[in-house]
Structures are given as C-alpha cells and as structure tokens.
Design a protein around this motif. Structure first.
Motif, PDB file in Angstrom:
ATOM      1  N   ILE A 163     100.978   9.757  64.507  1.00 62.57           N
ATOM      2  CA  ILE A 163      99.958   9.916  63.588  1.00 62.57           C
ATOM      3  C   ILE A 163     100.674   9.113  62.420  1.00 62.57           C
ATOM      4  O   ILE A 163     101.798   9.575  61.919  1.00 62.57           O
ATOM      5  N   GLU A 164      99.900   7.868  61.832  1.00 61.54           N
ATOM      6  CA  GLU A 164     100.528   7.210  60.966  1.00 61.54           C
ATOM      7  C   GLU A 164     100.794   8.475  59.761  1.00 61.54           C
ATOM      8  O   GLU A 164     100.091   9.269  59.281  1.00 61.54           O
ATOM      9  N   SER A 165     101.936   7.998  58.874  1.00 64.52           N
ATOM     10  CA  SER A 165     102.477   9.130  57.871  1.00 64.52           C
ATOM     11  C   SER A 165     101.475   9.148  56.671  1.00 64.52           C
ATOM     12  O   SER A 165     101.500  10.377  56.073  1.00 64.52           O
ATOM     13  N   ASP A 166     100.787   8.241  56.334  1.00 64.66           N
ATOM     14  CA  ASP A 166      99.715   8.764  55.309  1.00 64.66           C
ATOM     15  C   ASP A 166      98.224   9.159  55.804  1.00 64.66           C
ATOM     16  O   ASP A 166      97.179   9.219  55.135  1.00 64.66           O
ATOM     17  N   PHE A 167      98.209   9.400  57.029  1.00 68.77           N
ATOM     18  CA  PHE A 167      96.852   9.689  57.498  1.00 68.77           C
ATOM     19  C   PHE A 167      96.457  11.242  57.313  1.00 68.77           C
ATOM     20  O   PHE A 167      95.270  11.460  56.980  1.00 68.77           O
ATOM     21  N   LEU A 168      97.518  11.993  57.228  1.00 71.23           N
ATOM     22  CA  LEU A 168      97.165  13.729  56.776  1.00 71.23           C
ATOM     23  C   LEU A 168      97.835  13.812  55.331  1.00 71.23           C
ATOM     24  O   LEU A 168      98.733  13.243  54.965  1.00 71.23           O
ATOM     25  N   GLU A 169      97.088  14.728  54.844  1.00 74.11           N
ATOM     26  CA  GLU A 169      97.624  15.262  53.425  1.00 74.11           C
ATOM     27  C   GLU A 169      97.411  16.863  53.378  1.00 74.11           C
ATOM     28  O   GLU A 169      96.552  17.341  54.241  1.00 74.11           O
ATOM     29  N   LYS A 170      98.267  17.349  52.529  1.00 75.84           N
ATOM     30  CA  LYS A 170      98.430  18.812  52.761  1.00 75.84           C
ATOM     31  C   LYS A 170      96.888  19.259  52.077  1.00 75.84           C
ATOM     32  O   LYS A 170      96.343  18.638  50.958  1.00 75.84           O
ATOM     33  N   GLY A 171      96.259  20.181  52.582  1.00 74.27           N
ATOM     34  CA  GLY A 171      94.802  20.840  52.181  1.00 74.27           C
ATOM     35  C   GLY A 171      93.743  20.238  53.153  1.00 74.27           C
ATOM     36  O   GLY A 171      92.585  20.767  53.019  1.00 74.27           O
ATOM     37  N   ASP A 172      94.091  19.316  53.845  1.00 75.61           N
ATOM     38  CA  ASP A 172      93.080  18.839  54.627  1.00 75.61           C
ATOM     39  C   ASP A 172      92.536  19.687  55.584  1.00 75.61           C
ATOM     40  O   ASP A 172      93.208  20.354  56.243  1.00 75.61           O
ATOM     41  N   ILE A 173      91.223  19.763  55.894  1.00 78.29           N
ATOM     42  CA  ILE A 173      90.546  20.669  56.887  1.00 78.29           C
ATOM     43  C   ILE A 173      90.539  19.747  58.186  1.00 78.29           C
ATOM     44  O   ILE A 173      89.629  18.843  58.110  1.00 78.29           O
ATOM     45  N   LYS A 208      89.127  28.519  60.195  1.00 76.41           N
ATOM     46  CA  LYS A 208      89.443  27.514  59.413  1.00 76.41           C
ATOM     47  C   LYS A 208      90.919  27.060  59.759  1.00 76.41           C
ATOM     48  O   LYS A 208      91.818  27.972  59.832  1.00 76.41           O
ATOM     49  N   VAL A 209      91.073  25.643  59.726  1.00 74.99           N
ATOM     50  CA  VAL A 209      92.260  25.182  60.126  1.00 74.99           C
ATOM     51  C   VAL A 209      92.566  24.034  58.954  1.00 74.99           C
ATOM     52  O   VAL A 209      91.922  23.254  58.826  1.00 74.99           O
ATOM     53  N   LYS A 210      93.781  24.431  58.293  1.00 72.96           N
ATOM     54  CA  LYS A 210      93.991  23.661  57.212  1.00 72.96           C
ATOM     55  C   LYS A 210      95.454  23.294  57.139  1.00 72.96           C
ATOM     56  O   LYS A 210      96.439  23.938  57.617  1.00 72.96           O
ATOM     57  N   VAL A 211      95.656  21.808  56.897  1.00 73.26           N
ATOM     58  CA  VAL A 211      96.912  21.295  56.739  1.00 73.26           C
ATOM     59  C   VAL A 211      98.027  21.983  55.708  1.00 73.26           C
ATOM     60  O   VAL A 211      97.465  21.993  54.481  1.00 73.26           O
ATOM     61  N   HIS A 212      98.925  22.484  56.192  1.00 70.73           N
ATOM     62  CA  HIS A 212      99.811  23.368  55.250  1.00 70.73           C
ATOM     63  C   HIS A 212     101.246  22.689  54.660  1.00 70.73           C
ATOM     64  O   HIS A 212     101.449  22.791  53.463  1.00 70.73           O
ATOM     65  N   ARG A 270     107.477  13.716  57.331  1.00 67.01           N
ATOM     66  CA  ARG A 270     107.152  12.393  57.469  1.00 67.01           C
ATOM     67  C   ARG A 270     108.503  11.511  58.014  1.00 67.01           C
ATOM     68  O   ARG A 270     109.476  11.860  57.270  1.00 67.01           O
ATOM     69  N   ASN A 271     108.523  10.557  58.721  1.00 64.51           N
ATOM     70  CA  ASN A 271     109.516   9.391  58.973  1.00 64.51           C
ATOM     71  C   ASN A 271     108.902   8.304  59.523  1.00 64.51           C
ATOM     72  O   ASN A 271     109.113   7.998  60.667  1.00 64.51           O
ATOM     73  N   GLY A 272     108.217   7.390  59.020  1.00 63.87           N
ATOM     74  CA  GLY A 272     107.476   6.606  59.437  1.00 63.87           C
ATOM     75  C   GLY A 272     106.073   6.892  59.956  1.00 63.87           C
ATOM     76  O   GLY A 272     105.054   6.276  59.748  1.00 63.87           O
ATOM     77  N   VAL A 273     106.219   8.098  60.721  1.00 65.10           N
ATOM     78  CA  VAL A 273     105.067   8.529  61.412  1.00 65.10           C
ATOM     79  C   VAL A 273     105.171  10.103  60.879  1.00 65.10           C
ATOM     80  O   VAL A 273     106.210  10.397  60.476  1.00 65.10           O
ATOM     81  N   ILE A 274     104.160  11.053  61.108  1.00 73.62           N
ATOM     82  CA  ILE A 274     104.242  12.475  60.541  1.00 73.62           C
ATOM     83  C   ILE A 274     105.096  12.836  62.146  1.00 73.62           C
ATOM     84  O   ILE A 274     104.641  13.003  63.146  1.00 73.62           O
ATOM     85  N   THR A 275     106.037  13.501  61.649  1.00 70.05           N
ATOM     86  CA  THR A 275     106.951  14.174  62.802  1.00 70.05           C
ATOM     87  C   THR A 275     106.692  15.583  62.832  1.00 70.05           C
ATOM     88  O   THR A 275     106.848  16.245  63.826  1.00 70.05           O
TER      89      THR A 275
END
Length: 217
Positions: free
Chosen positions: A142-152, A196-200, A204-209
C-alpha cells in the motif's frame, strides 16, 4: 462473558510468512492457567524451523505451573519511562495492568528478538476495545500516503478462505489492504452487530510497512 478468551501462541518464520498457531493458553478460576501445544499444527511449523518455546520444551506436555510467570517475561517492565504512553497505545485498562493474562492478550507479547505473538480470541462484549494489525502488507504494498491515522476501514468476512475460515478482509474505499490478524479476526464472526475498525498507528518506508488498527465494539 469475559472479553478475553483463550490466548494463542503464534509463530511464523519471518515477516510475510504465514502465521501458525502453535499453542493455546487457557485460564479459568478453578484450574489456573494452562499451556498446551496444538499438535495438528506443529509439523507444519517444525518443517519451517520452529523450535519449542523457552520454558515449555516438551511439546506433548500440558503445562500447569508457573505459566504466567514464564510468559510475563514478554510484558513491559514497570520502570519504563514511557509507561503511560505504552498503556495508551495498547488501550490498557489501568485497573487491569497487574493482570498478566490480560496484559499478554492486549499487548501481544511482541519482542524484536523472535517471531512469536500472543493473540487473544476476544469475545464481542460491549465496550471491547483492542489493538490489532493489518496482515498481508508485504503482498498488497500500500502506498505510504494512502492511509492516515484515524481512517475508518471497511471489513468483509471471508469464511470461504482456504487458509482460515475466520479470515476478515480490510478495505479503504474499494481498495483491498490486507486481513485482520489471525485469531483476532474471530471476534468479527462472533459479533451480532457492527464493529468499528480505525487506523491507529502507521510505519512507512516507501510503502506502509506496518499498520496498527483499533477494533471497537
């Protein structure tokens, strides 16, 4: 019904490898805590390099003494300077921080020196809140900027999955991210209502590790 059920000792050869439940840890009020290897999974694990967990060398024995004392070596030390941040990250109930079984279940006993995890089979009791992780990121990249903390995130049960009938797929919008960790996924199949599933937390290192997720009822 208690929120924390049995805890499974999980082993894998390394990052990206399949997680194998190699032992089960059970606790009840009358018999205390027991540790028992899961015989039907040991051969697969041994073929990939698994050796018995330190403190439990006999794979055919049911261990009934000093189980939590041995496993407590995986737990955070009380003298850590960042203890309050650690408790906050793992959503620890301060009233239960002296309960070794609870702490092992909530923090997964992760150490950088080996490939063991302790994953609890949680029960869908109202108020349940625990941290898990997205599995399969080495494949989905997954691209490193595709997810952010708090995303549902959205989830879809995957009972026809050949490797794990309790598998749960995770998505952001329509993009497949990976799976809820093995064992942690069982609560989704047991729940009567939505979870509920939330990004916690993200690494990241180029992609989400690594992508930690918060699971809430």
């Amino acid at each position: 019904m208690k929120r924390v059920g049995n805890i499974f000792l999980i082993w894998r050869k390394g990052p990206g490898s399949r997680r194998i439940p190699v032992a089960i840890i059970k606790r009840n009020s009358s018999e205390g805590t027991k540790f028992k290897y899961i015989q039907e999974n040991l051969k697969e694990a041994e073929n990939k390099g698994f050796i018995p967990y330190t403190g439990f060398p006999d794979t055919e024995k049911v261990y009934k003494e000093n189980v939590l004392e041995i496993l407590s070596q995986r737990l955070v030390k009380s003298e850590r300077n960042d203890l309050s941040s650690f408790y906050k990250f793992w959503r620890i109930d301060p009233e239960k921080k002296t309960d070794k079984y609870y702490m092992l279940a909530m923090t997964q006993g992760l150490l950088p020196i080996d490939n063991f995890e302790f994953l609890a089979d949680f029960n869908p009791k109202k108020g349940l809140n625990f941290i898990s992780e997205i599995a399969g990121l080495t494949r989905t990249k997954i691209e490193s900027d595709f997810l952010e903390k708090g995303d549902i995130l959205k989830y879809v049960l995957d009972p026809k999955n050949e490797q794990d009938k309790n598998a749960v797929k995770l998505f952001k919008d329509e993009k497949f991210l990976g799976y809820v960790k093995k064992i942690h996924s069982r609560v989704f199949h047991k729940a009567k209502g939505p979870i509920k599933v939330k990004v916690h937390h993200l690494e990241r290192n180029g992609v989400i590790t690594r992508a930690f997720i918060e699971i809430l009822l």
